[in-house]
Design a protein around this motif. Sequence first.
Motif, short mmCIF file in Angstrom:
data_model
loop_
_atom_site.label_atom_id
_atom_site.label_comp_id
_atom_site.label_asym_id
_atom_site.label_seq_id
_atom_site.Cartn_x
_atom_site.Cartn_y
_atom_site.Cartn_z
N ILE A 78 9.06 11.32 8.39
CA ILE A 78 8.25 11.49 9.60
C ILE A 78 7.05 10.55 9.59
CG2 ILE A 78 6.84 13.10 10.93
CD1 ILE A 78 9.85 13.60 11.14
N GLY A 79 6.39 10.39 8.43
CA GLY A 79 5.24 9.49 8.34
C GLY A 79 5.62 8.05 8.60
N THR A 80 6.74 7.61 8.03
CA THR A 80 7.22 6.24 8.24
C THR A 80 7.57 6.01 9.70
OG1 THR A 80 8.08 6.13 5.99
CG2 THR A 80 8.99 4.57 7.58
N PRO A 90 5.14 -4.12 8.06
CA PRO A 90 6.44 -3.60 7.62
C PRO A 90 6.22 -2.24 6.96
CG PRO A 90 5.67 -5.32 6.12
CD PRO A 90 4.71 -5.29 7.28
N VAL A 91 7.06 -1.26 7.28
CA VAL A 91 6.88 0.11 6.81
C VAL A 91 8.21 0.62 6.27
CG1 VAL A 91 6.09 2.44 7.39
CG2 VAL A 91 5.20 0.47 8.66
N ALA A 92 8.14 1.38 5.18
CA ALA A 92 9.34 2.01 4.63
C ALA A 92 8.94 3.28 3.90
CB ALA A 92 10.07 1.08 3.67
N ALA A 93 9.84 4.25 3.89
CA ALA A 93 9.65 5.47 3.12
C ALA A 93 10.06 5.23 1.68
CB ALA A 93 10.48 6.61 3.71
N LEU A 94 9.37 5.92 0.75
CA LEU A 94 9.87 5.98 -0.62
C LEU A 94 11.04 6.94 -0.61
CD1 LEU A 94 9.90 5.61 -3.67
CD2 LEU A 94 8.12 7.37 -3.82
N ARG A 95 12.24 6.43 -0.81
CA ARG A 95 13.45 7.23 -0.69
C ARG A 95 13.41 8.40 -1.68
NH1 ARG A 95 17.74 3.40 -1.64
NH2 ARG A 95 16.80 2.44 0.22
N ILE A 151 5.45 4.85 2.49
CA ILE A 151 5.05 6.24 2.75
C ILE A 151 5.82 7.15 1.81
CG2 ILE A 151 4.97 8.09 4.45
CD1 ILE A 151 3.12 5.80 5.16
N ASN A 152 5.09 8.05 1.14
CA ASN A 152 5.80 8.97 0.25
C ASN A 152 5.34 10.41 0.43
OD1 ASN A 152 3.34 8.50 -1.80
ND2 ASN A 152 4.51 10.29 -2.51
N CYS A 153 6.24 11.33 0.09
CA CYS A 153 5.90 12.75 -0.05
C CYS A 153 6.60 13.21 -1.33
CB CYS A 153 6.31 13.56 1.17
SG CYS A 153 8.10 13.64 1.45
N ALA A 154 6.83 14.50 -1.47
CA ALA A 154 7.49 15.00 -2.68
C ALA A 154 9.01 14.86 -2.59
CB ALA A 154 7.12 16.45 -2.94
N GLY A 155 9.53 15.00 -1.38
CA GLY A 155 10.97 14.91 -1.18
C GLY A 155 11.30 13.88 -0.13
N ALA A 207 0.86 -1.19 0.00
CA ALA A 207 0.00 0.00 0.00
C ALA A 207 0.89 1.23 0.00
CB ALA A 207 -0.91 0.01 1.23
N VAL A 208 0.66 2.14 -0.93
CA VAL A 208 1.41 3.39 -1.02
C VAL A 208 0.55 4.50 -0.45
CG1 VAL A 208 2.54 5.05 -2.54
CG2 VAL A 208 2.65 2.59 -3.06
#
Length: 538
Positions: A207-209, A220-225, A197-201, A154-155
């Motif tokens: 912070i969301g992750t 399991p959770v990860a940020a979109l780098r 979890i993603n944002c623009a940068g 899930a994104v």
Amino acid sequence: MNNLPLRHYAELNRALRDGQETLLIDLREEADFATGHPLFAANLPLSKLEIEILDRVPRRNTAITLYDNGQRYDQRQDIRLVQIAAARLKALGYVDIALLAGDLHGWQEAGGELFIDVNAPSKAFGEWVEHHYDTPSFSAEQVQGLLQSGANVAVLDVRRFDEYQNMSIPQGISVPGGEVVLRLRDLVPDPTTQVIINCAGRTRSIIGTQSLINAGVSNPVAALRNGTIGWTLAGQELVHQQQDSYPPLSENSRQAAWQPVQTLAQRAGVQHIDLAQLIQWQADEQRTLYLFDVRAQDEYQAGHLPGARHVPGGQLVQETDHYASVRGARIVLIDDDGIRANMTASWLAQMNWQVYVLDAETYREHFTESGSWAPSTAAVPTIESVLPQQLAAWLAEGDTGIIDLTTSANFIKRRIPGAVWTTRGALPQILAAQPTYKRWVVTCTSGLLARYAVTEVQALTGAPAYLLQGGTLAWIDETLPLEHGASTYTENPRDRYRRPYEGTDVTADAMQAYLDWEYGLVAQLEKDGTHGFKRLTN
């Protein structure tokens, strides 16, 4: 300069390190502010002073330090921004106003760091969080591979909904960061689903992750780098105008979040107060207090505590310097069940704010106001106004000039034919270059900001000046002619800094330079030494 006292770097640096209330105001427009400023400087342009100062600096005896990096309000008379601002602040009742000794050059000479970009404290904090908590992340290529393979993933896009609509990751769902812990089980009912979890940068995705990790979720959770920037630099396509948002909140999702968030807030050192304590603090003339309602906009509009400003929790963490401009002030947060307020407070506490949560059971019955938040604005001078049809008749006669103080973006989008765009801080220069007119009319989108410039335009031109009643929106409502597109007045607008993660026409070099800057923020924080960020206790 008009006998204003000086406040030196050493005094301000000591106050920041000691957690004392400190307010350093940068009077330049946002694009100039973004070229370099102290970490905790608040950007409050001279052009917006009357419509922002009362909410951002609510206590009139706050010690205010001004600087403008030498910028002039009026080149002909060698009048600087700080002189005009000090006079306006005194007229509004502020009593402790000083200038930054040596301006930005003096700050640097004394050993102070300058940070570029906007919302630097929050962005630096995001990098600090990733560095100290080892926040997990996936590359754009890894995430695309998961999506293409049909993996259980899930994104979740934690930006504002308008940002998500502008451009987003395929299959992404909009859930602003302050909502993600509260609504996770409704969004992701399967605890084995990989959450991205993603944002623009970088900042909001980190912070969301980490919010989900800190709240102990089983997924399991990860940020979109590097967010959509990383996605674009990888040569992958973004999508536009997606509409997927979070569903209505279930009691199951609320219950799943409640206890973990209370425990998290306790680990962060968040304290709770009742309504009586809040009222006592509101009467304290020696401490600055900010009261924020961090729920979603529709909830706030349906009913809220009088005096509470609406700021969604994710945006408050992302733009703390804008909403709480006095560093070291008290912050009190409100929601309706203690989840979003405590979640947001757990971050503000780690950012070294004195943050408190108002116990929900003490005030729910006092949600007696409804509607959107309205800013406190300064009293308007006595002015005359003109209706759109009268302005149209004057313009047809060719003897009327019109000044538009809207944002440069709005001016490019639509404007009254023949209008001249400027910021208030540049009024003398712009007006000096105009022909002589019988009269002037001042407008902006709604007329709110323009009200404060009418007497200014009259004094600068020596001609009668009027407010366009209802602003440019009233002109549009009358279906009167409009101009569109670029203008010579907006060739190099300074009113807004163009973020490298905005839009789809930013160069790859600009995106990469922005990321490189963010990567270096942790080291710059250590050189600066004033941040006071702190980790959770075990």
